[in-house]
Design an enzyme around this catalytic site. Structure first.
Site: not given
Ligand SMILES: Cc1cc2nc3c(=O)[nH]c(=O)nc-3n(C[C@H](O)[C@H](O)[C@H](O)COP(=O)(O)OP(=O)(O)OC[C@H]3O[C@@H](n4cnc5c(N)ncnc54)[C@H](O)[C@@H]3O)c2cc1C
Length: 398
Positions: A136-138, A253
């Site tokens: 439970g992170y995102s 991870e």
């Molecule tokens: C297959 C899969 C499994 C997952 N499983 C889990 C899970 O079990 N538990 C959980 O908590 N989360 C999970 N996640 C979520 C994942 O950790 C997040 O999707 C990820 O951290 C990106 O966050 P976001 O989707 O909010 O994108 P955002 O943070 O909104 O990013 C959108 C875009 O902006 C870019 N961006 C953002 N900030 C910057 C920066 N400072 N510099 C350059 N580019 C930037 C990103 O690279 C991306 O392309 C999972 C994701 C996937 C795809």
């Protein structure tokens, strides 16, 4: 003459006796990871008796967590012995007995930050695959900028009252417990005031809702917390210091993701083998020169990646590694995985686009190709890994 490596001989003999034949070799085309690997947990239904036996036997020796201490049901192996075990498992093409977020993420964090009572309570069931964990992170407003998380844990004396929402929680609907980042002090700076809590997904007030994706089979859920009561002794580490644990867990991870995807999947046929079978040979070589070139590049990059992975793991075990190296592995491992799936699609031709039906293995190739894009996002996106590499490994200005 003395046996040059008695441990290797012991492992080899044990595997010969104890690794069921059906747990060796390649999965059939189209078999899902749930059929080939056990994820454990209270609700797990074994795909076969052999899958159950394989987990039970490996767990009994602590070899699902070879390097964890014996007192927590681990294997108690040193780094060199664990490497021998990995090599011998690979030699017989053994499938992993257990895949779990507990083994690859929570366990290492508990070993470093957990109290003795927490280690004794939570680590042995992870080794045995009895409890399935989710992460439970995102949150809807906290992904790359994870420290902006808003899920609130309010101090109520002997317990926390948790309210908020998580998103993209993989397999939350099948998990037994969650390791969860919560805000314990809403007035502190954003990297402070975060707690790392463990709680049962059956606690009153926890609910999940699946998210559907383009690939058709999604592990994702939205997870909601509505006045969830969590005993205080389930907070790991110090109150308001959860960010350190969160970051440490992320390095594990990232290594897990790079190991899983960078190496191309234990026991699976290589793209080159599949290409030779489908396209055929001309003068003993793959009959498509362009594809041959791309496959050679992938093979060379994969070898370089495997050596780097080995080196980074050795350095970390010897105590002079850097957590930022996990970003390098994660970036390159998931890049290789993406390239491998592009080539699989190229080798498969029009047939690779098939989505349903036995002839297309229920769209295994296309679904795998779509899934490969996700691995560049999970555990922190490629852009974030490149930022970390630039700043922490190359020393470039922020
Ligand atoms: C297959 C899969 C499994 C997952 N499983 C889990 C899970 O079990 N538990 C959980 O908590 N989360 C999970 N996640 C979520 C994942 O950790 C997040 O999707 C990820 O951290 C990106 O966050 P976001 O989707 O909010 O994108 P955002 O943070 O909104 O990013 C959108 C875009 O902006 C870019 N961006 C953002 N900030 C910057 C920066 N400072 N510099 C350059 N580019 C930037 C990103 O690279 C991306 O392309 C999972 C994701 C996937 C795809």
């Amino acid at each position: 003459m003395n046996d040059p490596d008695p441990f290797r001989s012991e492992v080899r003999a044990w595997l010969e006796l104890n690794c069921p034949q059906s747990m060796r070799g390649m999965p059939r085309q189209g078999q899902s990871s749930e059929e080939t690997v056990c994820w454990g947990g209270r609700r797990w239904v074994f795909a076969s008796e052999d899958q159950r036996i394989w987990l039970e036997r490996m767990a009994e020796r602590g070899w699902t967590a070879p390097e964890w201490p014996r007192e927590y049901a681990g294997g108690g192996l040193d780094h060199a012995q664990a490497k021998v075990l990995r090599e011998e498992l690979a030699r017989v093409h053994a499938r992993p007995p257990l895949a779990s977020f507990g083994l690859s993420m929570l366990g290492p964090a508990l070993l470093r930050f957990g109290s003795d009572e927490q280690k004794r309570r939570f680590l042995p069931p992870i080794v045995r695959g009895e409890i399935r964990w989710c992460q439970g992170y995102s949150e809807p407003g906290a992904g790359s900028d994870l420290a902006s998380l808003q899920t609130r844990a309010e101090d109520r004396g002997d317990h926390y009252r948790v309210n908020g929402q998580k998103i993209w929680t993989s397999y939350a609907d099948q998990a037994d417990w969650i390791f969860c980042l919560v805000r314990t002090d809403p007035l502190a700076a954003k990297h402070e005031g975060i707690g790392f809590l463990l709680f049962d997904m059956e606690s009153p007030g926890v609910s999940t809702r699946p998210i559907t994706l383009i690939s058709g089979s999604s592990p994702f859920c939205e997870t909601f917390f509505d006045d969830v009561r969590v005993p205080k002794h389930q907070l790991v580490g110090e109150v308001n210091k959860g960010w350190d644990i969160a970051k440490y867990l992320l390095t594990h991870e990232r290594e897990m993701i790079s190991g899983l995807f960078g190496a191309g999947g234990a026991g699976q046929a290589s793209v080159a083998e599949i290409a030779c079978e489908r396209i055929g040979l001309s003068h003993g070589r793959l009959a498509d020169p362009g594809l041959r070139h791309d496959l050679a590049r992938l093979a060379i990059d994969s070898e370089a990646f495997a050596s780097t992975l080995e080196r980074v793991v050795d350095e970390a075990k010897a105590g002079f590694g850097t957590g930022a190296a996990s970003s390098l592995l994660k970036y390159q491992g998931t890049e290789l995985n993406r390239q491998r799936h592009e080539l699989l699609m190229a080798v498969g031709g029009a047939e690779a686009l098939g989505w349903e039906g036995q002839r297309f293995s229920e769209g295994a190739l296309a679904r795998g190709w779509l899934r490969s894009k996700g691995s560049s996002i999970e555990g922190g996106t490629s852009e974030i890994q490149l930022n970390i590499i630039a700043k922490r490994l190359l020393g470039l200005p922020a």
